[in-house]
Design an enzyme around this catalytic site. Sequence first.
Site, short mmCIF file in Angstrom:
data_model
loop_
_atom_site.label_atom_id
_atom_site.label_comp_id
_atom_site.label_asym_id
_atom_site.label_seq_id
_atom_site.Cartn_x
_atom_site.Cartn_y
_atom_site.Cartn_z
N LYS A 1 -21.69 0.90 1.82
CA LYS A 1 -21.62 1.71 3.03
C LYS A 1 -22.09 3.13 2.72
O LYS A 1 -21.81 3.68 1.65
CB LYS A 1 -20.14 1.82 3.47
CG LYS A 1 -19.61 0.59 4.11
CD LYS A 1 -19.56 0.74 5.61
CE LYS A 1 -20.01 -0.52 6.30
NZ LYS A 1 -19.52 -1.77 5.68
N CYS A 2 -22.76 3.69 3.72
CA CYS A 2 -23.13 5.09 3.57
C CYS A 2 -21.87 5.93 3.64
O CYS A 2 -20.95 5.55 4.34
CB CYS A 2 -24.09 5.52 4.67
SG CYS A 2 -25.75 4.95 4.33
N PRO A 3 -21.76 7.08 2.98
CA PRO A 3 -22.82 7.71 2.18
C PRO A 3 -22.78 7.35 0.69
O PRO A 3 -23.32 8.10 -0.12
CB PRO A 3 -22.53 9.19 2.38
CG PRO A 3 -21.04 9.26 2.49
CD PRO A 3 -20.59 7.95 3.09
N THR B 1 -26.99 3.58 8.51
CA THR B 1 -27.40 4.99 8.41
C THR B 1 -28.16 5.29 7.12
O THR B 1 -28.44 6.44 6.79
CB THR B 1 -26.18 5.92 8.47
OG1 THR B 1 -25.25 5.49 7.50
CG2 THR B 1 -25.57 5.93 9.85
#
Lengths: 634, 73
Positions: B12-14, B41
């Site tokens: 998962k970002c970030p 993202t």
Amino acid sequence: MIDNQYHCPEGGFLECKNFFCEHGQRLSEILHLCSDIIEKIGKGDTSPKIDLKVERYAVQRLIDSINKLREEIESLIDLNHGLAIGICEHFEVLRKLQKGNFSVKASEDSPIEIVRMLGALINKQRDRFIEYIDRIKTQHKDILELYEQQNMILSSVGVAIIVVEEDMTIEFANDEFEMLTGYSKREIEGKMKWTEFFTEEMLDKMIEYHKLRRISPSLAPRQYSSKIKDRSGQIKEVLMNVAMIPYTKKSIASIIDMTERKKIEEQLIHSQKMESLGVLSGKIAHEFNNVLTSILGFATLLESKAEDETLKGYTVRIIESCQRAKSFVKNLLTFSRKEEIGEIKRLNLKEYLANFQGFIEPLVGSDIKVMLKLPEKEIFYKIEPTHLEVILMNLITNARDAMPDGGEITLSLKEISLDTEYHFTHPLIKPGLYVMLCVTDTGKGMDEETKSRIFEPFFTTKPKGKGTGLGLSTVFGLIKQYGGHIHVYSEVGKGTTFKIYLPQTEKDFSSIDRESLKGKEVLLVVDDETNTRQYIASLLRDYGYEVYEATNGNEALEIYEKIKDRVSLCLVDLVMPGMTGLELMKKLRQISPSIKTILMSGYPVQFKDIVSIEKTLSGDEILYKLREILNEKE
Amino acid sequence: MADRLIDYRGLKCPYPILKLSATYPNFKEGEIVEVLGDCPTFEKDIKAWCSKLGKTILNLEKHGNTIKVTIRI
Ligand SMILES: Nc1ncnc2c1ncn2[C@@H]1O[C@H](COP(=O)(O)OP(=O)(O)OP(=O)(O)O)[C@@H](O)[C@H]1O
Ligand SMILES: [Mg+2]
């Protein structure tokens, strides 16, 4: 699109039992949509929104809640990303700073306050660092300059100096130490041990001092006499002065050669003794002269009045004795330099001596051969002929007296230049141009004791009635009047040489052949003062030289690079803005080590290994000096 | 041809950019790196990272959810 007009007649979607009801279909679509959106939000995709209005309150609440959740999560994710990118960015800047790259700057534009502040903090820290580094750099430069100054001091104090490491290796030695030992710095520094210079008898003592000093500096003497041996094995008596260098295990030692010192001291003591003798004998002679004058006056009066022949005869004897006494007094006055010298004409010394030979031959007798050694060129000197006569007559009669069985007297004349080195060992003699007159005999010579006293008035070894002992003191006094010096070299049984040095204050150019001042060489004249430079350049051109001019060091180097194969000599001004004359000369030597240079200055200067002239000299003098240097072999 | 491939799929970002920041200092300067990611993202993040840190994006491809970015370090 979901039509929110629909109504469930059965009392609500959720409780619908009608499997085929079309509204039931609708509800499940809405629920699927909600689930999809929640899933997306869960993955971090907050872009979709549910844009629905339904009648059913519960469903509408669910939709509203999901939208609210989306919004909140979106702002959390934004914060998260903002923080993450901010951290990445600052991390990168810190990493570069750590590697020494101070050109980077952290950004201060993040929407998140703390990230912005962190950026500002990093930048402040960076500026502080740069400030420290600059400060360290200047300190470093100061230290380097200080080090250079220190080295300059150490190499120019005029005393041999070395720096010794704990294991006795000599880390530094100056020019004087080179001269004292005969080894070069390259051979010594970092290679030779201090112990190699100790004599056998001093070895233990000096090693002990060396060790003691490192345990406790106060245990070893700061100053002590010792002996060292030089390259040729010659032993020298020295005075050591040793101290520890702070914060190190190194010591610094200055070494004074006492053998040389003693000689110099003796010269000084001797000159002081002669000085006080001069004062004393001057006073006595003066008083005595007054007494003599009145005796002589009255005796003359008596002589004219006396009628008795015997009385008259006595008076004449008194008068004669008085006159003899008067001539002694005159000699004494000469010694004490009370006699004034008036305007003196220039004397051609070569011619004078040549004539003088005929005059002395009958004086010394046929057993003694008189030889003359005269230079080719004429030498002129401003001296009273009678003074020169007194000097020569005294030296020659002494020589004759020293050779009762015959021998040889050599009279020689030449012009010499005494350099700075000679000045070191004879501190009373200024470096410069001198006329040297030598009287050498092959007589019985003198021992040290006699030699040290010969210039004293009334010192004689001759039998009573033969010598008055005033001869050499008169000579001494006369030579001093001309600012000259007299030296004796004598060996018992072999002979004696008296050397007289008379300072050449001005070069007499009337005797010089103008043609010999001319030359065709290529010269470079460097001087920032336009008038001086142009004057010297045009003077040199008049005498046939090809002259290039430069107004400063850099220009001189530029010109020199272009014409270096043809240039024979560079005349360089000492004081120039920017690069000084000495620096320029150093750089020129780096380009061509054998380059000939003359330093020009407004006042008299002395530098080791550098020929210098004063700009105030006359054109002839400059040309003469120039020719001298140009004629020197490489 | 890329000198290395880094796979941040499933992250998962970030996380991807934080991890990239922490690992890339070990790479040589000028090296070409391919980074894979599939977080929605990821594209926005990696573009921001490159522009802030002064790295050049040489290429960007999409294969379904997966994005492949080629970067010069
Ligand atoms: N060429 C010489 N060789 C050996 N001894 C010398 C020589 N010249 C001088 N001396 C010594 O120096 C002494 C002093 O000399 P100086 O000329 O002053 O006096 P003098 O010759 O003894 O007496 P005067 O010159 O007054 O007749 C001499 O007595 C002699 O011992
Ligand atoms: Mg004499």
